[in-house]
Design an enzyme around this catalytic site. Sequence first.
Site, mmCIF file in Angstrom:
data_model
loop_
_atom_site.group_PDB
_atom_site.id
_atom_site.type_symbol
_atom_site.label_atom_id
_atom_site.label_comp_id
_atom_site.label_asym_id
_atom_site.label_seq_id
_atom_site.Cartn_x
_atom_site.Cartn_y
_atom_site.Cartn_z
ATOM 1 C CG HIS A 149 11.292 13.077 -14.771
ATOM 2 N ND1 HIS A 149 10.034 13.096 -14.218
ATOM 3 C CD2 HIS A 149 11.123 12.677 -16.058
ATOM 4 C CE1 HIS A 149 9.155 12.713 -15.122
ATOM 5 N NE2 HIS A 149 9.788 12.443 -16.237
ATOM 6 C CE1 TYR B 18 7.056 15.136 -6.437
ATOM 7 C CE2 TYR B 18 5.832 14.331 -4.539
ATOM 8 C CZ TYR B 18 6.770 14.131 -5.523
ATOM 9 O OH TYR B 18 7.434 12.925 -5.612
ATOM 10 N N PRO C 64 4.247 7.623 0.766
ATOM 11 C CG PRO C 64 2.467 7.269 -0.706
ATOM 12 C CD PRO C 64 2.834 7.225 0.735
ATOM 13 C CE LYS D 282 14.229 9.671 -0.753
ATOM 14 N NZ LYS D 282 15.001 9.761 -1.976
ATOM 15 C CE1 TYR E 134 10.554 13.628 -4.989
ATOM 16 C CE2 TYR E 134 11.992 13.076 -6.822
ATOM 17 C CZ TYR E 134 10.726 13.167 -6.270
ATOM 18 O OH TYR E 134 9.621 12.789 -7.004
HETATM 19 P P1 RFL Z 1 6.473 -5.869 -1.288
HETATM 20 O O1 RFL Z 1 6.531 -5.243 -2.659
HETATM 21 O O2 RFL Z 1 5.284 -5.634 -0.464
HETATM 22 O O3 RFL Z 1 6.707 -7.431 -1.498
HETATM 23 C C1 RFL Z 1 6.488 -8.368 -0.447
HETATM 24 C C2 RFL Z 1 6.076 -9.676 -1.084
HETATM 25 O O4 RFL Z 1 5.943 -10.667 -0.061
HETATM 26 C C3 RFL Z 1 4.779 -11.443 -0.322
HETATM 27 N N1 RFL Z 1 4.354 -12.082 0.928
HETATM 28 C C4 RFL Z 1 4.551 -13.395 1.205
HETATM 29 N N2 RFL Z 1 5.096 -14.390 0.493
HETATM 30 C C5 RFL Z 1 5.124 -15.633 1.061
HETATM 31 N N3 RFL Z 1 4.611 -15.916 2.298
HETATM 32 C C6 RFL Z 1 4.057 -14.920 3.046
HETATM 33 N N4 RFL Z 1 3.576 -15.191 4.258
HETATM 34 C C7 RFL Z 1 4.011 -13.611 2.508
HETATM 35 N N5 RFL Z 1 3.535 -12.416 2.948
HETATM 36 C C8 RFL Z 1 3.754 -11.520 1.991
HETATM 37 C C9 RFL Z 1 3.798 -10.414 -0.888
HETATM 38 O O5 RFL Z 1 2.751 -11.017 -1.635
HETATM 39 C C10 RFL Z 1 4.717 -9.580 -1.755
HETATM 40 O O6 RFL Z 1 4.806 -10.068 -3.082
HETATM 41 O O7 RFL Z 1 7.745 -5.430 -0.422
HETATM 42 P P2 RFL Z 1 9.252 -5.056 -0.839
HETATM 43 O O8 RFL Z 1 9.821 -6.082 -1.778
HETATM 44 O O9 RFL Z 1 9.941 -4.738 0.413
HETATM 45 O O10 RFL Z 1 9.100 -3.712 -1.726
HETATM 46 C C11 RFL Z 1 8.672 -2.507 -1.141
HETATM 47 C C12 RFL Z 1 7.904 -1.670 -2.167
HETATM 48 O O11 RFL Z 1 6.884 -2.467 -2.730
HETATM 49 C C13 RFL Z 1 7.289 -0.397 -1.530
HETATM 50 O O12 RFL Z 1 8.169 0.153 -0.571
HETATM 51 C C14 RFL Z 1 6.992 0.699 -2.577
HETATM 52 O O13 RFL Z 1 6.025 0.282 -3.491
HETATM 53 C C15 RFL Z 1 6.552 2.019 -1.892
HETATM 54 N N6 RFL Z 1 6.162 3.072 -2.852
HETATM 55 C C16 RFL Z 1 7.112 3.814 -3.526
HETATM 56 N N7 RFL Z 1 8.418 3.576 -3.341
HETATM 57 C C17 RFL Z 1 9.343 4.267 -4.074
HETATM 58 O O14 RFL Z 1 10.554 4.059 -3.859
HETATM 59 N N8 RFL Z 1 9.022 5.180 -5.055
HETATM 60 C C18 RFL Z 1 7.707 5.466 -5.310
HETATM 61 O O15 RFL Z 1 7.430 6.239 -6.229
HETATM 62 C C19 RFL Z 1 6.706 4.810 -4.517
HETATM 63 N N9 RFL Z 1 5.398 5.051 -4.732
HETATM 64 C C20 RFL Z 1 4.815 3.338 -3.077
HETATM 65 C C21 RFL Z 1 4.457 4.356 -4.021
HETATM 66 C C22 RFL Z 1 3.810 2.641 -2.403
HETATM 67 C C23 RFL Z 1 2.486 2.956 -2.635
HETATM 68 N N10 RFL Z 1 1.516 2.224 -1.926
HETATM 69 C C24 RFL Z 1 0.613 1.355 -2.565
HETATM 70 C C25 RFL Z 1 1.666 2.129 -0.486
HETATM 71 C C26 RFL Z 1 3.142 4.666 -4.269
HETATM 72 C C27 RFL Z 1 2.143 3.999 -3.548
HETATM 73 C C28 RFL Z 1 0.711 4.402 -3.787
HETATM 74 C C1 PHB Z 2 4.718 7.315 -8.612
HETATM 75 O O1 PHB Z 2 5.186 7.515 -9.760
HETATM 76 O O2 PHB Z 2 3.875 6.438 -8.367
HETATM 77 C C2 PHB Z 2 5.167 8.194 -7.502
HETATM 78 C C3 PHB Z 2 6.118 9.158 -7.760
HETATM 79 C C4 PHB Z 2 6.519 9.995 -6.736
HETATM 80 C C5 PHB Z 2 5.953 9.863 -5.483
HETATM 81 C C6 PHB Z 2 5.024 8.872 -5.224
HETATM 82 C C7 PHB Z 2 4.616 8.041 -6.247
HETATM 83 O O3 PHB Z 2 6.334 10.719 -4.499
#
Ligand code: RFL
Ligand code: PHB
Length: 441
Positions: free
Chosen positions: A76, A206, A297, A301, A389
């Site tokens: 995009h 957005y 989110p 980032k 972004y």
């Molecule tokens: P994770 O993915 O949470 O992975 C951590 C892992 O550790 C495990 N764990 C354990 N394992 C062993 N022993 C223990 N005691 C443990 N405790 C925990 C867990 O089960 C898990 O598998 O962290 P990591 O690797 O740092 O990754 C971070 C990302 O997952 C997170 O920052 C993103 O998903 C945030 N996020 C977004 N980030 C973006 O860059 N672009 C996006 O578009 C974006 N959209 C989002 C998001 C997060 C969202 N939520 C659910 C908060 C959209 C949403 C809705």
């Molecule tokens: C997503 O695709 O889940 C997403 C994209 C942009 C955002 C947050 C989530 O700012």
Amino acid sequence: MTVSSRTQVGIVGAGPAGLLLSHLLALRGIDSVVIENRSRAYCEARQRAGLLEAGTVELLRAVGLGARMDAEGLEHGGIYLQFEGERHHLDFRDLTGGRWVTIYAQTEIVKDLIRARLAAGAAIEFEVSDTEVGELDSDRPVLRFTDSAGARHEVTCDAIAGCDGFHGICRDSMPPGLIEVAERGYPYSWLGILATVAPSTDELIYSRHVDGFALHTMRTPQVSRLYLQVPADEDIERWPDDRIWAELRHRLGVPGWDLKEGPITEKAISPMRSFVASPMRHRRLFLAGDAAHIVPPTGAKGLNLAIADVTVLAAALTSLLREGQAAQADAYSDACLSRVWRATHFSWWMTSMLHVDPHADRFEAALQLSQLRYVVSSRAAATTLAENYTGYFPLTWASLPESTRGRGITRGPDGAAGAGPGRAARTAPRPLRSRSGIAAR
Ligand code: RFL
Ligand code: PHB
């Protein structure tokens, strides 16, 4: 009975941070063991992020993880910002000299990483319990866990990476009083859905609406992802599918545009929080990704930060464990926090500008709208959004030629590890310098 073993780097968590760290270390000839308390199927299905900065894409390509992302990811060149019933386009390529973002779901990155690690014969222990990290004041920290068959393990490591997410155990295992936390809660949550229907837009929308924020994003040409601002303590039971679609139509609608509806396959509410723990390291225990910091989110980032942390960490651990050089490990926390705070500010700014704060008065609401009007009417303001972004700090990683693998890291012209000749390296701005003088990547 306890099974004793040895590895160079013990990694807690098989999310994107832990898995990518294990992959990067293997490229440098460094052994690791990854432990994860969930099942492989759970890790591969957990719906999270979807948007990758250009630098993240370039990094994944440079380390051999780009094939499916390049085939299936959606590139995009901008986003739509909508408010007061009007939709405005921000053209990132024009504003930033060619930078872009890619839609490729976190679930797919995790699948690609698990497949690559297992194909390389890596050790990933799923469904562990009772994880502990100990001996943290020594140069031989120990990782303890119980495997899925009930056997207790004790792995002696040269370093441990806490990649265990926000609710993990590693951050709390740091010595009492070491970690300082800066945080902010928000008085709203996101209700996110996944729906089997073609996206109704070519790029993300957005929308700030008087009744709350909405976001239209996507996963594939057949699957849409949409989010709605809901009250912080909202009960998902209050949101049957019909109500969700009606509210999305209401908040995203503009004359002449229709939102296509389809079966909802996933529905969840996530709280919004900013959280930064520092330092991200104590001796040989290093925190990375959500274990150290959380952003709301809105700026997309979190995943990008997690990938950036472990890129810096892999280089630092290589230098420490192969060459006995501690300088990069000593600079790790500052180098990461520089990027983390930029992303924290941007995510807070996007969140505050686009959501309806139930406690805000008319003054604050008028400021939000004024800011939005400024972003879509001033090239300087639009460029600020676009630059943040698409990712301000370039990420670099150079794979070692086969003959030098395992003998140390290559150095870029600035003395930093890596420096690949990819598209990001050609078009990205120069890295900012952290206080330590190490390029903050
Ligand atoms: P994770 O993915 O949470 O992975 C951590 C892992 O550790 C495990 N764990 C354990 N394992 C062993 N022993 C223990 N005691 C443990 N405790 C925990 C867990 O089960 C898990 O598998 O962290 P990591 O690797 O740092 O990754 C971070 C990302 O997952 C997170 O920052 C993103 O998903 C945030 N996020 C977004 N980030 C973006 O860059 N672009 C996006 O578009 C974006 N959209 C989002 C998001 C997060 C969202 N939520 C659910 C908060 C959209 C949403 C809705
Ligand atoms: C997503 O695709 O889940 C997403 C994209 C942009 C955002 C947050 C989530 O700012």
